[in-house]
Write a protein that holds these residues in place. Structure first.
Motif, PDB file in Angstrom:
ATOM      1  N   PHE A 100      15.674   5.205 -16.673  1.00 25.58           N
ATOM      2  CA  PHE A 100      14.257   5.378 -16.334  1.00 25.58           C
ATOM      3  C   PHE A 100      13.600   6.329 -17.331  1.00 25.58           C
ATOM      4  O   PHE A 100      14.241   7.236 -17.844  1.00 25.58           O
ATOM      5  CB  PHE A 100      14.088   5.918 -14.905  1.00 25.58           C
ATOM      6  N   ASP A 101      12.312   6.116 -17.590  1.00 23.39           N
ATOM      7  CA  ASP A 101      11.575   6.938 -18.551  1.00 23.39           C
ATOM      8  C   ASP A 101      10.961   8.177 -17.915  1.00 23.39           C
ATOM      9  O   ASP A 101      10.463   9.049 -18.627  1.00 23.39           O
ATOM     10  CB  ASP A 101      10.460   6.105 -19.204  1.00 23.39           C
ATOM     11  N   GLY A 102      10.984   8.242 -16.602  1.00 22.70           N
ATOM     12  CA  GLY A 102      10.423   9.396 -15.914  1.00 22.70           C
ATOM     13  C   GLY A 102      10.737   9.326 -14.440  1.00 22.70           C
ATOM     14  O   GLY A 102      11.289   8.331 -13.943  1.00 22.70           O
ATOM     15  N   PHE A 103      10.380  10.380 -13.736  1.00 22.47           N
ATOM     16  CA  PHE A 103      10.716  10.546 -12.318  1.00 22.47           C
ATOM     17  C   PHE A 103       9.494  11.104 -11.608  1.00 22.47           C
ATOM     18  O   PHE A 103       8.931  12.119 -12.035  1.00 22.47           O
ATOM     19  CB  PHE A 103      11.889  11.523 -12.200  1.00 22.47           C
ATOM     20  N   MET A 104       9.049  10.428 -10.560  1.00 26.24           N
ATOM     21  CA  MET A 104       7.959  10.929  -9.725  1.00 26.24           C
ATOM     22  C   MET A 104       8.421  10.864  -8.272  1.00 26.24           C
ATOM     23  O   MET A 104       9.150   9.967  -7.881  1.00 26.24           O
ATOM     24  CB  MET A 104       6.690  10.082  -9.910  1.00 26.24           C
ATOM     25  N   GLN A 105       7.955  11.842  -7.514  1.00 25.00           N
ATOM     26  CA  GLN A 105       8.390  11.965  -6.140  1.00 25.00           C
ATOM     27  C   GLN A 105       7.319  11.468  -5.174  1.00 25.00           C
ATOM     28  O   GLN A 105       6.132  11.646  -5.402  1.00 25.00           O
ATOM     29  CB  GLN A 105       8.650  13.455  -5.858  1.00 25.00           C
ATOM     30  N   LYS A 106       7.782  10.817  -4.088  1.00 25.59           N
ATOM     31  CA  LYS A 106       6.904  10.447  -2.981  1.00 25.59           C
ATOM     32  C   LYS A 106       7.089  11.488  -1.896  1.00 25.59           C
ATOM     33  O   LYS A 106       8.165  12.043  -1.775  1.00 25.59           O
ATOM     34  CB  LYS A 106       7.274   9.069  -2.414  1.00 25.59           C
ATOM     35  N   PRO A 107       6.096  11.738  -1.084  1.00 26.12           N
ATOM     36  CA  PRO A 107       4.781  11.103  -1.118  1.00 26.12           C
ATOM     37  C   PRO A 107       3.965  11.589  -2.317  1.00 26.12           C
ATOM     38  O   PRO A 107       4.140  12.713  -2.775  1.00 26.12           O
ATOM     39  CB  PRO A 107       4.134  11.536   0.197  1.00 26.12           C
ATOM     40  N   ILE A 108       3.086  10.710  -2.795  1.00 26.89           N
ATOM     41  CA  ILE A 108       2.248  11.082  -3.930  1.00 26.89           C
ATOM     42  C   ILE A 108       1.128  12.004  -3.469  1.00 26.89           C
ATOM     43  O   ILE A 108       0.749  12.002  -2.305  1.00 26.89           O
ATOM     44  CB  ILE A 108       1.663   9.847  -4.641  1.00 26.89           C
ATOM     45  N   SER A 109       0.606  12.778  -4.403  1.00 25.55           N
ATOM     46  CA  SER A 109      -0.561  13.610  -4.134  1.00 25.55           C
ATOM     47  C   SER A 109      -1.775  12.899  -4.744  1.00 25.55           C
ATOM     48  O   SER A 109      -1.860  12.775  -5.971  1.00 25.55           O
ATOM     49  CB  SER A 109      -0.398  14.983  -4.779  1.00 25.55           C
ATOM     50  N   PRO A 110      -2.702  12.405  -3.907  1.00 28.12           N
ATOM     51  CA  PRO A 110      -3.875  11.711  -4.441  1.00 28.12           C
ATOM     52  C   PRO A 110      -4.648  12.536  -5.466  1.00 28.12           C
ATOM     53  O   PRO A 110      -5.238  11.982  -6.387  1.00 28.12           O
ATOM     54  CB  PRO A 110      -4.720  11.428  -3.200  1.00 28.12           C
ATOM     55  N   ALA A 111      -4.598  13.855  -5.349  1.00 27.14           N
ATOM     56  CA  ALA A 111      -5.349  14.725  -6.259  1.00 27.14           C
ATOM     57  C   ALA A 111      -4.777  14.729  -7.682  1.00 27.14           C
ATOM     58  O   ALA A 111      -5.513  14.890  -8.647  1.00 27.14           O
ATOM     59  CB  ALA A 111      -5.401  16.148  -5.707  1.00 27.14           C
ATOM     60  N   THR A 112      -3.465  14.538  -7.815  1.00 27.11           N
ATOM     61  CA  THR A 112      -2.829  14.661  -9.135  1.00 27.11           C
ATOM     62  C   THR A 112      -2.143  13.384  -9.617  1.00 27.11           C
ATOM     63  O   THR A 112      -1.708  13.317 -10.761  1.00 27.11           O
ATOM     64  CB  THR A 112      -1.768  15.781  -9.112  1.00 27.11           C
ATOM     65  N   PHE A 113      -2.052  12.361  -8.768  1.00 24.72           N
ATOM     66  CA  PHE A 113      -1.272  11.163  -9.081  1.00 24.72           C
ATOM     67  C   PHE A 113      -1.723  10.465 -10.363  1.00 24.72           C
ATOM     68  O   PHE A 113      -0.905  10.148 -11.220  1.00 24.72           O
ATOM     69  CB  PHE A 113      -1.299  10.194  -7.899  1.00 24.72           C
ATOM     70  N   ALA A 114      -3.013  10.245 -10.532  1.00 23.20           N
ATOM     71  CA  ALA A 114      -3.508   9.527 -11.721  1.00 23.20           C
ATOM     72  C   ALA A 114      -3.160  10.281 -13.003  1.00 23.20           C
ATOM     73  O   ALA A 114      -2.755   9.687 -13.999  1.00 23.20           O
ATOM     74  CB  ALA A 114      -5.008   9.284 -11.620  1.00 23.20           C
TER      75      ALA A 114
END
Length: 122
Positions: A100-114
């Motif tokens: 994988f090229d990166g790692f993001m955690q759920k739940p997402i934060s609508p304020a910072t997700f984009a």
């Protein structure tokens, strides 16, 4: 990159809807699929700029889908970022080592997700 194309792969409709809404508000073009198998087909037909991949789905796992995406010349260089609720110690390093090229955690934060998604675009 203007209006990047993002493919989101997740079997949870609520996760898909929230991520899609947040990204579309920021001008992203978003395609949603709910299986690893479908992610391979869709990414070949209409290659996105970035794929956000859930790990645990019925049928094909996110890891198996990643390997399927990497096998094809048209999709092998698309960045694939894992988007998961799995936060066990060592999980991030293991997934990055898996390809994988990166790692993001759920739940997402609508304020910072984009902004977090934008950071993975080449």
């Amino acid at each position: 990159m203007k209006n990047p194309k993002i493919l989101i792969v997740d079997d949870n409709p609520l996760n898909l809807e929230l991520a899609c809404d947040v990204l579309e508000l920021e001008g992203f073009h978003v395609t949603l699929v709910d299986s690893g198998e479908e992610s391979i087909i869709v990414s070949q037909q209409n290659p996105p700029d970035l794929i956000l991949m859930d790990l645990r789905m019925p049928g094909m796992s996110g890891i198996d889908a990643l390997h399927g995406i990497r096998k094809h010349a048209i999709t092998q260089d698309i960045p694939v970022v894992v988007l998961t609720a799995s936060v066990m110690a060592g999980e991030k390093d293991r997934l990055l080592a898996e390809g994988f090229d990166g790692f993001m955690q759920k739940p997402i934060s609508p304020a910072t997700f984009a902004a977090e998604v934008s950071a993975f675009l080449r």
